[in-house]
Enzyme design. Structure first.
Site, mmCIF file in Angstrom:
data_model
loop_
_atom_site.group_PDB
_atom_site.id
_atom_site.type_symbol
_atom_site.label_atom_id
_atom_site.label_comp_id
_atom_site.label_asym_id
_atom_site.label_seq_id
_atom_site.Cartn_x
_atom_site.Cartn_y
_atom_site.Cartn_z
ATOM 1 N N ARG A 1 26.016 35.458 51.562
ATOM 2 C CA ARG A 1 27.022 36.481 51.229
ATOM 3 C C ARG A 1 26.366 37.650 50.500
ATOM 4 O O ARG A 1 26.677 38.808 50.719
ATOM 5 C CB ARG A 1 28.129 35.879 50.353
ATOM 6 N N HIS B 1 36.039 38.903 38.796
ATOM 7 C CA HIS B 1 35.570 37.690 39.473
ATOM 8 C C HIS B 1 34.049 37.611 39.458
ATOM 9 O O HIS B 1 33.459 36.839 40.202
ATOM 10 C CB HIS B 1 36.096 37.629 40.911
ATOM 11 N N GLY C 1 43.537 47.239 48.856
ATOM 12 C CA GLY C 1 42.917 46.186 49.670
ATOM 13 C C GLY C 1 42.911 44.814 49.059
ATOM 14 O O GLY C 1 41.887 44.138 49.097
HETATM 15 P P1 NAD Z 1 41.620 39.077 50.757
HETATM 16 O O1 NAD Z 1 40.486 38.809 51.693
HETATM 17 O O2 NAD Z 1 42.545 37.971 50.414
HETATM 18 O O3 NAD Z 1 42.539 40.262 51.349
HETATM 19 C C1 NAD Z 1 42.001 41.485 51.769
HETATM 20 C C2 NAD Z 1 43.109 42.540 51.836
HETATM 21 O O4 NAD Z 1 42.508 43.773 52.218
HETATM 22 C C3 NAD Z 1 44.207 42.247 52.848
HETATM 23 O O5 NAD Z 1 45.466 42.460 52.241
HETATM 24 C C4 NAD Z 1 43.951 43.265 53.965
HETATM 25 O O6 NAD Z 1 45.147 43.688 54.606
HETATM 26 C C5 NAD Z 1 43.327 44.398 53.195
HETATM 27 N N1 NAD Z 1 42.446 45.285 53.970
HETATM 28 C C6 NAD Z 1 41.691 44.984 55.044
HETATM 29 N N2 NAD Z 1 41.007 46.082 55.442
HETATM 30 C C7 NAD Z 1 41.336 47.083 54.591
HETATM 31 C C8 NAD Z 1 40.956 48.459 54.483
HETATM 32 N N3 NAD Z 1 40.093 49.012 55.324
HETATM 33 N N4 NAD Z 1 41.485 49.198 53.465
HETATM 34 C C9 NAD Z 1 42.383 48.653 52.588
HETATM 35 N N5 NAD Z 1 42.775 47.357 52.664
HETATM 36 C C10 NAD Z 1 42.255 46.584 53.650
HETATM 37 O O7 NAD Z 1 40.941 39.749 49.514
HETATM 38 P P2 NAD Z 1 41.294 39.706 47.960
HETATM 39 O O8 NAD Z 1 42.747 39.962 47.765
HETATM 40 O O9 NAD Z 1 40.291 40.601 47.326
HETATM 41 O O10 NAD Z 1 41.025 38.215 47.458
HETATM 42 C C11 NAD Z 1 40.051 37.380 47.940
HETATM 43 C C12 NAD Z 1 39.047 36.867 46.945
HETATM 44 O O11 NAD Z 1 37.831 36.929 47.650
HETATM 45 C C13 NAD Z 1 38.802 37.634 45.688
HETATM 46 O O12 NAD Z 1 38.679 36.696 44.684
HETATM 47 C C14 NAD Z 1 37.433 38.315 45.879
HETATM 48 O O13 NAD Z 1 36.663 38.176 44.700
HETATM 49 C C15 NAD Z 1 36.780 37.534 46.959
HETATM 50 N N6 NAD Z 1 36.045 38.321 47.976
HETATM 51 C C16 NAD Z 1 35.254 39.370 47.592
HETATM 52 C C17 NAD Z 1 34.573 40.106 48.543
HETATM 53 C C18 NAD Z 1 33.701 41.244 48.092
HETATM 54 O O14 NAD Z 1 33.150 41.199 46.985
HETATM 55 N N7 NAD Z 1 33.574 42.295 48.894
HETATM 56 C C19 NAD Z 1 34.708 39.797 49.897
HETATM 57 C C20 NAD Z 1 35.520 38.706 50.257
HETATM 58 C C21 NAD Z 1 36.191 37.996 49.288
#
Ligand code: NAD
Ligand code: ZN
Length: 281
Positions: free
Chosen positions: A75, A127, A210
């Site tokens: 990741r 987180h 998001g």
């Molecule tokens: P989630 O994966 O549950 O949901 C993602 C959300 O983003 C959805 O509601 C979706 O509709 C929306 N989305 C998708 N594409 C988008 C865009 N281009 N613009 C705006 N919104 C968009 O994510 P979450 O609510 O952050 O929770 C998941 C957990 O996973 C958290 O604890 C997080 O720490 C972790 N996580 C982090 C990462 C990262 O650091 N990038 C990646 C995956 C998961």
């Protein structure tokens, strides 16, 4: 009232006040980092497929630290290859505009907000952050920069060099990624729990970007804002619990963060400029 005029009215009311931005995995989706939803979230160990909610736990780490590290190294290598997008950059512009009236609370562990240029003081990584690790036995209270870098293929297992690098140089225990796992609780020193609650309790506007609302502190922040009658702007292509909260005193902007956030920050700046003009004349 159209969404645009609603937004304009919200920005006018928030002028000169504190603003909290809460981001989730969706803001980094356009940088190529998958959210937890969908098949990319699944992980195979041996002959079984696991959900992130099963692997990202202290319980799993205690039983299979190698497998958990292999997942995080993969990741992290995706996060390292990714670049901040226009949505991240817009939030840097917003911090520049608002200065100490700005707080950013992020669920993301990818480090992209800090790499884009948001300040570490005003960014609460609730987180954790995969750029850091810490001693799993907590022999010292310090974060160490992640000891391994570079590409890590999906499913690659740890060798002796990696295993050694991933042990604490003080006590020899395993290091663990600096992330909050699903079977752990928020706290202030590591995850800025009280600071995040305090920020939303003082804010006149909450911008949510998001997030699917699957974790507790973000939902708590949304509820605090809603109960105080604070406006919520929810930026997400899909409806979600925050867009429902925004129905009362806010607006759901249904679109991708990399397009919507630059427009939103432009509107912020225009509103601030108009106010300055009005005061001068
Ligand atoms: P989630 O994966 O549950 O949901 C993602 C959300 O983003 C959805 O509601 C979706 O509709 C929306 N989305 C998708 N594409 C988008 C865009 N281009 N613009 C705006 N919104 C968009 O994510 P979450 O609510 O952050 O929770 C998941 C957990 O996973 C958290 O604890 C997080 O720490 C972790 N996580 C982090 C990462 C990262 O650091 N990038 C990646 C995956 C998961
Ligand atoms: Zn130690």
């Amino acid at each position: 009232m159209t969404a645009a005029s609603k937004l304009q009215a919200i920005l006018e009311r928030a002028r000169g006040a504190r603003v909290v931005v809460l981001t989730g995995a969706g803001i980094s989706a356009e940088s190529g980092i998958p959210t937890f939803r969908g098949p990319e979230g699944l992980w195979t160990i041996g002959s079984r497929e696991y959900q992130p909610q099963e692997i990202a736990t202290w319980g799993f780490f205690e039983r299979q630290p190698d497998a958990v590290w292999s997942w995080y190294l993969y990741r992290r290598s995706i996060c390292q290859q990714a670049q901040p997008n226009a949505g991240h950059r817009a939030l840097v512009d917003l911090e520049t505009l608002l200065q100490d009236r700005f707080r950013l609370v992020t669920q993301n562990v990818d480090g992209l907000h800090l790499r884009a240029g948001n300040s570490a003081e005003r960014t609460y990584s609730i987180h954790g952050n995969l750029d850091f690790a810490r001693c799993a036995a907590e022999c010292v209270n310090e974060l160490v920069p992640m000891p391994l870098h570079g590409a890590w293929a999906r499913g690659c297992t740890l060798g002796p060099r990696e295993r050694e690098a991933l042990h604490c140089r003080h006590c020899g225990s395993w290091l663990r990624p600096h992330v909050l796992w699903f079977d752990e609780t928020y706290d202030e020193p590591r995850y800025r729990y009280e600071s995040s609650i305090g920020a939303v309790s003082d804010a006149a506007l909450l911008i949510v970007v998001g997030t699917s609302g699957a974790t507790t502190l973000p939902m708590q922040m949304g509820m605090i804002a809603a109960n105080r009658g604070v406006a919520i702007i929810d930026v997400n292509p899909e409806t979600n619990p925050f867009s429902r909260l925004a129905q009362a005193a806010g607006v759901h902007v249904a679109g991708p963060a990399a397009r919507v956030l630059p427009e939103l920050v432009r509107a912020f700046r225009a509103s601030a400029d108009a106010d300055r003009q009005r005061r001068r004349s």
